[in-house]
Design a protein around this motif. Sequence first.
Motif, PDB file in Angstrom:
ATOM      1  N   ILE A  45      28.811  40.270  36.914  1.00 15.68           N
ATOM      2  CA  ILE A  45      27.622  39.432  36.821  1.00 15.68           C
ATOM      3  C   ILE A  45      27.981  37.957  36.650  1.00 15.68           C
ATOM      4  CG2 ILE A  45      27.295  39.503  34.316  1.00 15.68           C
ATOM      5  CD1 ILE A  45      24.311  40.025  34.858  1.00 15.68           C
ATOM      6  N   GLU A  46      29.227  37.681  36.277  1.00 15.96           N
ATOM      7  CA  GLU A  46      29.669  36.300  36.059  1.00 15.96           C
ATOM      8  C   GLU A  46      30.302  35.670  37.299  1.00 15.96           C
ATOM      9  OE1 GLU A  46      31.470  35.558  31.965  1.00 15.96           O
ATOM     10  OE2 GLU A  46      31.926  37.687  32.268  1.00 15.96           O
ATOM     11  N   ALA A  51      33.004  31.405  39.846  1.00 14.24           N
ATOM     12  CA  ALA A  51      33.655  31.012  41.100  1.00 14.24           C
ATOM     13  C   ALA A  51      33.486  29.534  41.411  1.00 14.24           C
ATOM     14  CB  ALA A  51      33.104  31.849  42.251  1.00 14.24           C
ATOM     15  N   ARG A  52      32.543  28.876  40.755  1.00 12.20           N
ATOM     16  CA  ARG A  52      32.343  27.441  40.995  1.00 12.20           C
ATOM     17  C   ARG A  52      33.447  26.592  40.374  1.00 12.20           C
ATOM     18  NH1 ARG A  52      26.527  28.623  39.436  1.00 12.20           N
ATOM     19  NH2 ARG A  52      25.426  28.873  41.419  1.00 12.20           N
ATOM     20  N   GLU A  53      34.207  27.188  39.413  1.00  8.94           N
ATOM     21  CA  GLU A  53      35.195  26.375  38.697  1.00  8.94           C
ATOM     22  C   GLU A  53      36.577  27.008  38.602  1.00  8.94           C
ATOM     23  OE1 GLU A  53      33.536  23.851  35.301  1.00  8.94           O
ATOM     24  OE2 GLU A  53      32.295  25.664  35.187  1.00  8.94           O
ATOM     25  N   PHE A  54      36.656  28.347  38.679  1.00  4.03           N
ATOM     26  CA  PHE A  54      37.929  29.026  38.440  1.00  4.03           C
ATOM     27  C   PHE A  54      38.280  29.954  39.597  1.00  4.03           C
ATOM     28  CE2 PHE A  54      35.370  28.948  34.483  1.00  4.03           C
ATOM     29  CZ  PHE A  54      36.095  28.038  33.740  1.00  4.03           C
ATOM     30  N   PRO A  55      39.573  30.154  39.848  1.00  5.92           N
ATOM     31  CA  PRO A  55      39.960  31.252  40.743  1.00  5.92           C
ATOM     32  C   PRO A  55      39.673  32.591  40.059  1.00  5.92           C
ATOM     33  CG  PRO A  55      41.769  29.667  40.430  1.00  5.92           C
ATOM     34  CD  PRO A  55      40.739  29.380  39.386  1.00  5.92           C
ATOM     35  N   LEU A  98      31.749  28.805  30.390  1.00  3.86           N
ATOM     36  CA  LEU A  98      32.603  29.462  29.411  1.00  3.86           C
ATOM     37  C   LEU A  98      32.437  30.968  29.580  1.00  3.86           C
ATOM     38  CD1 LEU A  98      34.488  29.055  26.913  1.00  3.86           C
ATOM     39  CD2 LEU A  98      32.434  29.279  25.496  1.00  3.86           C
ATOM     40  N   PRO A  99      33.489  31.674  30.014  1.00  3.61           N
ATOM     41  CA  PRO A  99      33.363  33.122  30.246  1.00  3.61           C
ATOM     42  C   PRO A  99      32.872  33.863  29.004  1.00  3.61           C
ATOM     43  CG  PRO A  99      35.403  32.288  31.192  1.00  3.61           C
ATOM     44  CD  PRO A  99      34.821  31.170  30.387  1.00  3.61           C
ATOM     45  N   ALA A 100      32.123  34.953  29.240  1.00  3.31           N
ATOM     46  CA  ALA A 100      31.561  35.740  28.145  1.00  3.31           C
ATOM     47  C   ALA A 100      32.648  36.288  27.232  1.00  3.31           C
ATOM     48  CB  ALA A 100      30.713  36.886  28.701  1.00  3.31           C
ATOM     49  N   ARG A 163      30.161  48.593  34.425  1.00  2.21           N
ATOM     50  CA  ARG A 163      29.646  48.436  35.787  1.00  2.21           C
ATOM     51  C   ARG A 163      30.706  47.799  36.694  1.00  2.21           C
ATOM     52  NH1 ARG A 163      27.008  43.867  37.951  1.00  2.21           N
ATOM     53  NH2 ARG A 163      25.971  44.303  39.936  1.00  2.21           N
ATOM     54  N   THR A 164      31.396  46.809  36.173  1.00  4.14           N
ATOM     55  CA  THR A 164      32.426  46.126  36.956  1.00  4.14           C
ATOM     56  C   THR A 164      33.576  47.057  37.281  1.00  4.14           C
ATOM     57  OG1 THR A 164      31.832  44.016  35.915  1.00  4.14           O
ATOM     58  CG2 THR A 164      33.997  44.142  36.983  1.00  4.14           C
ATOM     59  N   ARG A 165      33.932  47.938  36.339  1.00  5.30           N
ATOM     60  CA  ARG A 165      35.011  48.888  36.567  1.00  5.30           C
ATOM     61  C   ARG A 165      34.665  49.832  37.721  1.00  5.30           C
ATOM     62  NH1 ARG A 165      35.255  51.003  31.675  1.00  5.30           N
ATOM     63  NH2 ARG A 165      36.466  49.234  30.959  1.00  5.30           N
ATOM     64  N   VAL A 166      33.415  50.266  37.769  1.00  2.60           N
ATOM     65  CA  VAL A 166      32.972  51.149  38.854  1.00  2.60           C
ATOM     66  C   VAL A 166      33.072  50.433  40.195  1.00  2.60           C
ATOM     67  CG1 VAL A 166      30.985  52.377  39.815  1.00  2.60           C
ATOM     68  CG2 VAL A 166      31.466  52.514  37.359  1.00  2.60           C
TER      69      VAL A 166
END
Length: 245
Positions: A45-46, A51-55, A98-100, A163-166
């Motif tokens: 979801i992030e 993607a606007r700032e980090f690889p 700032l990542p969650a 969810r991301t793992r799936v």
Amino acid sequence: MNPSPSVLYRQPVVVTREQHAGHRVAPVRDWRVAQGLNAVPVTAIEFIEAAREFPIAFVPAGQDAQGRVQVSPVVLLGLREGENLFVGPAGEWQATYLPAFLRRYPFAYAATDEGTLNLVVDAAWPGFGGASGDEVLDAAGEPTPVLQAVLQLLDNFERETVRTRVLCDRLVALDLLRGGEIQGALPDGQPLSAGGFYMIDEARLATLPDEAVIELHRLGLLGLIHAHRVSMGHVQTLARRLGVQ
């Protein structure tokens, strides 16, 4: 790439009513606590904001029951081990997003042997248990609104991690990942090399059968794949940051 939580959480302890009623927590303003992290986990979801700032890359995360490699996405914060290029000299966070994974600090969930989750806090962080900030538990040991907001953030993070793992498992099943390597030079001419991660295999993606592409679209994976591909252009942003240090 090193997204290890142990670099951030130096002394995690379980939050209990008996020990922490009346304890206060101050907002994190000094991010030097994270200056040793050159990557942190990120959830699907992030992807668009990150993607606007980090690889965004993928790193190994164990194996599944069939022995296939599992992967997890991370945002790259540096190109060398133990170096976070987004923490300023006074501890300021030098990015808009700032990542969650970091927003939840100094709190986190820790799994027990029985599979349940305990709320833990980094007792080594000086902003917890001091005289400033907001109470975590009231005098009766009940969660305050501040802690309730933390728990909601943690619940959302855990749910999105599953969810991301799936979704990442589908990338592996479709053989869409290949080993990644960053090769280049800093502005002063010094060679630059970084590896240990996976990225989307462009050739494999281009030859996917139509039904597989439709499946990716319906799962919401195509958007994540494109965000990842665009984000890798920020590797040069990291190189420029490294070059001016």
